[in-house]
Scaffold this active site. Structure first.
Site, mmCIF file in Angstrom:
data_model
loop_
_atom_site.group_PDB
_atom_site.id
_atom_site.type_symbol
_atom_site.label_atom_id
_atom_site.label_comp_id
_atom_site.label_asym_id
_atom_site.label_seq_id
_atom_site.Cartn_x
_atom_site.Cartn_y
_atom_site.Cartn_z
ATOM 1 N N ASN A 75 0.682 -1.192 0.070
ATOM 2 C CA ASN A 75 -0.195 -0.224 0.442
ATOM 3 C C ASN A 75 0.782 1.485 -0.202
ATOM 4 O O ASN A 75 0.623 2.442 -0.540
ATOM 5 C CB ASN A 75 -1.304 0.410 1.118
ATOM 6 C CG ASN A 75 -2.078 -0.666 1.009
ATOM 7 O OD1 ASN A 75 -1.659 -1.830 0.594
ATOM 8 N ND2 ASN A 75 -3.349 -1.146 2.675
ATOM 9 N N ARG A 96 -11.462 -4.673 -14.350
ATOM 10 C CA ARG A 96 -9.856 -5.280 -14.280
ATOM 11 C C ARG A 96 -10.528 -7.038 -14.374
ATOM 12 O O ARG A 96 -11.632 -7.198 -13.404
ATOM 13 C CB ARG A 96 -9.898 -5.534 -12.703
ATOM 14 C CG ARG A 96 -9.546 -3.942 -12.114
ATOM 15 C CD ARG A 96 -8.835 -3.327 -10.591
ATOM 16 N NE ARG A 96 -8.478 -2.498 -10.203
ATOM 17 C CZ ARG A 96 -7.747 -1.439 -10.080
ATOM 18 N NH1 ARG A 96 -7.044 -1.894 -11.420
ATOM 19 N NH2 ARG A 96 -7.852 -0.462 -9.485
ATOM 20 N N ARG A 111 -5.971 1.510 -13.347
ATOM 21 C CA ARG A 111 -4.815 0.942 -12.509
ATOM 22 C C ARG A 111 -3.448 0.225 -12.043
ATOM 23 O O ARG A 111 -4.089 -0.294 -11.580
ATOM 24 C CB ARG A 111 -4.583 3.060 -11.417
ATOM 25 C CG ARG A 111 -3.027 2.838 -11.240
ATOM 26 C CD ARG A 111 -2.891 4.309 -10.425
ATOM 27 N NE ARG A 111 -3.282 5.214 -10.186
ATOM 28 C CZ ARG A 111 -4.048 6.240 -9.585
ATOM 29 N NH1 ARG A 111 -4.278 5.973 -8.277
ATOM 30 N NH2 ARG A 111 -3.997 7.322 -10.083
ATOM 31 N N HIS A 158 -16.161 2.815 -14.991
ATOM 32 C CA HIS A 158 -15.833 2.396 -13.822
ATOM 33 C C HIS A 158 -17.432 1.230 -13.103
ATOM 34 O O HIS A 158 -17.042 0.457 -12.348
ATOM 35 C CB HIS A 158 -15.481 3.157 -12.455
ATOM 36 C CG HIS A 158 -14.625 2.542 -11.231
ATOM 37 N ND1 HIS A 158 -15.567 2.783 -9.978
ATOM 38 C CD2 HIS A 158 -13.733 1.759 -11.029
ATOM 39 C CE1 HIS A 158 -14.934 2.315 -9.367
ATOM 40 N NE2 HIS A 158 -13.967 1.767 -9.959
ATOM 41 N N TYR A 186 -12.664 -9.404 -1.529
ATOM 42 C CA TYR A 186 -12.872 -8.123 -1.870
ATOM 43 C C TYR A 186 -14.573 -8.545 -1.050
ATOM 44 O O TYR A 186 -15.461 -9.561 -2.000
ATOM 45 C CB TYR A 186 -12.946 -7.463 -2.597
ATOM 46 C CG TYR A 186 -11.740 -6.933 -3.505
ATOM 47 C CD1 TYR A 186 -11.011 -7.261 -2.711
ATOM 48 C CD2 TYR A 186 -12.038 -6.069 -4.439
ATOM 49 C CE1 TYR A 186 -9.726 -7.309 -3.251
ATOM 50 C CE2 TYR A 186 -10.506 -6.115 -4.278
ATOM 51 C CZ TYR A 186 -9.033 -6.352 -3.739
ATOM 52 O OH TYR A 186 -8.053 -5.637 -4.513
ATOM 53 N N ARG A 216 -14.424 2.969 4.219
ATOM 54 C CA ARG A 216 -13.064 2.312 4.933
ATOM 55 C C ARG A 216 -11.613 3.003 4.740
ATOM 56 O O ARG A 216 -10.937 2.776 5.968
ATOM 57 C CB ARG A 216 -12.953 1.025 3.249
ATOM 58 C CG ARG A 216 -11.764 0.044 3.440
ATOM 59 C CD ARG A 216 -11.367 -0.839 2.520
ATOM 60 N NE ARG A 216 -10.657 0.111 1.161
ATOM 61 C CZ ARG A 216 -10.676 -0.319 0.094
ATOM 62 N NH1 ARG A 216 -11.414 -1.392 -0.353
ATOM 63 N NH2 ARG A 216 -10.157 0.530 -1.030
ATOM 64 N N HIS A 274 -15.144 -3.618 0.241
ATOM 65 C CA HIS A 274 -15.322 -2.863 -0.899
ATOM 66 C C HIS A 274 -17.197 -2.524 -1.252
ATOM 67 O O HIS A 274 -16.845 -2.095 -2.182
ATOM 68 C CB HIS A 274 -14.676 -3.923 -2.230
ATOM 69 C CG HIS A 274 -14.438 -3.308 -3.142
ATOM 70 N ND1 HIS A 274 -14.824 -3.816 -4.464
ATOM 71 C CD2 HIS A 274 -13.689 -2.334 -3.932
ATOM 72 C CE1 HIS A 274 -14.889 -3.200 -5.342
ATOM 73 N NE2 HIS A 274 -12.968 -2.242 -4.794
#
Length: 695
Positions: A56, A383, A413, A443, A476, A572, A600
């Site tokens: 991270n 993704r 990303r 997205h 997730y 979060r 998530h």
């Protein structure tokens, strides 16, 4: 006086009412680090949290710190609502991060590694090698490492090399002259990227029953003099540099995929933002490295251990050191029917991952790919991963003559390369691949199947809060809704038309979508609760998402709090709002839950005069999600499913007293303390027991 509500109160533009975005994200990473000390987690999982913190922080420096440095150097960008200047944020980031890194290595060296050693899991130092292990290392170095090493002497003919982002390297001090009579005294040895950073030693040279690991860096240290025949290495110190990894692609290009491919290489060699170096490295060598990378003392992090902790991820066959395995459950509605279409025909199906299986979504695509009644499949892909069942089924569908349309977001990303490869695969199979809308990341998580039904056409849709990535669905937490409801499916169809064609914004019946209706709807819903509270009527907001940065929404929440609306936010990561300020936000509570799974889900609940609006969404309450991306929020209308989301998706997290943290008005998160008489309640564990039969 607030013009929107008529409430007498403080000026909502006051910078003291907002928390800096980067510092809030840093606070999230600190909460992740603290999981390494949490004995709720098994020992190897605690080590993994320590390594996740490293990963991270790598991204934090590559993107956030790099962005701040760029703002400082170019004089561009404006402060957020908190008003902090780039240089102020960078100074505070350095202060907090240096302390955090020191704590991280203390936890590793003095707590986790000794505890693992007691369990028979050893990460061996050079001084602990047995003669047999020393001999094995010598042979391994000669056969596997030496042939791929490229030592680089530093002299006028060999300037300081351009080192790859986050690569492991060694700076070596030398004594003596080489074959050409040179004695520059310094060399750089890049570690081979093709070799693992951690090696398990063979059982035959270890004590019975133990797991013994050895670092690549230790093996190179032990034999570095072999790289410089006739010379002596007087010092060898590991280091790595972190670079700006944010890609800048001109949107005004003819071929976005080709332009992005060209930018991927620059990620490896962007501007330097951080130096990590072994803490036994002499001061003059640290200063030399800082000079080469044009960094300051503030950018140097001296560490007591491996500089590349994120590469330490490993596993041992010791069940008690890991989380117990669990099997995600299939909803009863799915198990009753052989065909997923038949199951959806009976009513909406809500999936709560990872506690419930993602396989119904995969099976929907698999069945659609081979069903002769299916005419078309449309899907957004943000993704997916390189080895993706989703891509396999879309390829099969295209080869079977279905009209397959994939909206692939190339600019996800760190997944750009795999997304480009996925797009290529689909195009070769005959699918129509588009890259969304220039200037707006796609997205939204949507899948639409068009199927012949008798004499007519019927649509089936899946909308979700998470990606179509079968690996992340296991780690997730996310919601997905499978439905054949006409209005919602029609909305999904219209959004796909927006993404692939041109025209005015679609008029939708059920979905809210960015960048058009989602943000104004959120503000409107918050303001309605404010009006209800001012009228003396019940008013309530509960929302769960990853980040809150959007200023208009924060101001609307402040006004609602002043009116008496009770607001609970489960955030979060980033939260720029300050709760608990008298006269402003005393009715707002913010908590964050960090546990086994990465939170998530995005859920919005508004009391709405007793209607109980419940939406799940792909969007956080951030500027980028609400104004610069294509996002969706879908309603959960079926009463039983709505009740399930309210209880398991929100109330469980408000009850959590074991893995929850509360944000205070000073911008600091503090762990929720369980009262003596209170039974422990962990939201994720409760969901495992309720939905998958425990773990």
């Amino acid at each position: 006086m607030n013009a929107n509500t008529g409430i007498q109160g403080p000026d909502l533009s006051n910078q003291d009412f907002y928390i800096n975005r980067e510092l809030s994200l840093l606070q999230f990473n600190l909460r992740v680090l603290e999981q390494a000390m949490d004995e709720h987690h098994p020992l190897m999982e605690r080590l993994n949290f320590l390594l996740i913190f490293s990963s991270n922080m790598d991204e934090f420096f590559e993107i956030r710190v790099a962005g701040l440095k760029n703002r400082l150097e170019t004089g561009t960008g404006r402060p957020g609502p908190d008003g902090m200047l780039a240089e102020e944020v960078l100074a505070e980031v350095a202060r907090v991060t240096h302390d955090a890194v020191q704590r991280q290595y203390h936890i590793l060296q003095n707590i986790l590694l000794p505890a693992l050693a007691e369990e028979g899991v050893h990460f061996l130092r050079r001084e602990d090698w047995t003669p047999a292990q020393t001999e094995w290392v010598k042979k391994y170095f000669r056969d596997q490492i030496y042939p791929v090493l490229t030592p680089i002497a530093l002299d006028p003919a060999h300037p300081f090399p351009r080192l790859v982002n986050k690569s492991l390297n060694f700076i070596v001090s030398l004594d003596g002259k080489d074959a050409f009579g040179r004695s520059t005294g310094l060399a750089i040895v890049p570690a081979p990227r093709s070799l693992p950073r951690l090696m398990r030693l063979p059982e035959e040279i270890c004590e019975d029953g133990n797991d013994n690991f050895i670092f690549l860096s230790s093996m190179i240290h032990a034999h570095v003099s072999d790289l410089f025949p006739g010379m002596k290495a007087t010092g060898c110190y590991q280091f790595r540099v972190t670079r700006n990894a944010d890609l800048e692609v001109d949107e005004d290009v003819e071929d976005l995929a080709s332009a992005l491919k060209g930018e991927l290489l620059s990620r490896r060699y962007g501007d330097e933002v951080r130096l990590e170096v072994a803490d036994n490295c002499p001061r003059d060598l640290i200063e030399y490295l800082l000079e080469q990378f044009e960094l300051t003392e503030q950018d140097a992090y001296e560490v007591n251990g491996p500089v590349n902790l994120a590469r330490m991820f490993t596993s041992v066959n010791r069940p008690r050191l890991h989380y117990p395995p669990f099997s995600p459950k299939l909803p009863a509605a799915v198990k009753k029917h052989e065909s997923i279409f038949e199951a959806i025909d009976q009513g909406d199906i809500l999936l709560h991952h990872p506690f419930e299986s993602f396989s119904p979504v995969v099976n929907l695509l698999a069945e659609a790919a081979r069903d002769p009644k299916v005419l078309a499949i449309k899907q957004t892909l943000y993704r997916t991963g390189t080895n993706s069942e989703i891509l396999d089924h879309l390829e099969t569908a295209a080869r079977n003559g279905k009209e397959v349309t994939a909206v692939v977001e190339l600019r996800a990303r760190f997944d750009e390369e795999s997304n480009i490869e996925g797009a290529r695969r689909l195009q070769e199979a005959g699918a129509m691949v588009v890259y969304g809308v220039v200037g707006y990341k796609t997205h939204a998580k949507m899948l639409l199947v068009v199927r012949r039904d008798g004499e007519g056409i019927k649509r089936y849709a899946h909308v979700g809060t998470g990606n179509y990535h079968t690996k992340t669905t296991k780690i997730y937490t996310d919601y997905g809704l499978m439905t054949a409801e006409k209005g919602l499916c029609q909305d999904v169809h219209k959004i796909f038309q927006e993404l692939t064609g041109m025209g005015k914004a679609a008029r939708l019946k059920q979905l809210k979508h960015s960048p058009f209706t989602l943000h104004p709807s959120l503000v409107q819903w918050i303001d309605f609760e404010t009006e209800q509270a001012l009228a003396g009527k019940p008013a309530r907001i509960i929302a769960k998402f990853n980040s809150l940065t959007e200023e208009q929404i924060m101001r609307a929440l402040y006004r609602a709090s002043q009116a008496g609306v009770q607001i609970d936010l489960i955030v979060r990561g980033i939260c720029c709002l300050r709760p608990g300020i008298p006269g402003l936000s005393e009715n707002i509570r913010v908590r964050s839950v960090i546990g086994r799974f990465l939170e998530h889900t995005r859920i919005y609940h508004f009391h709405h005069a007793g209607e109980d609006l419940v939406y799940c969404s792909s969007a956080d309450w951030m500027d980028r999600n609400l104004f610069n991306r294509v996002e969706t929020a879908f309603p959960v209308n079926e009463p039983a499913l709505k009740a399930q989301v309210l209880e398991q998706g929100l109330e469980y997290y408000l009850r959590d007293n074991g893995q929850a943290w509360e944000l205070h008005g000073d911008g600091i998160y503090r762990r929720v303390q369980r009262a003596e008489h209170e039974a422990p309640f962990l939201a994720q564990q409760a969901l495992l027991e309720a939905l998958s039969g425990g773990a």
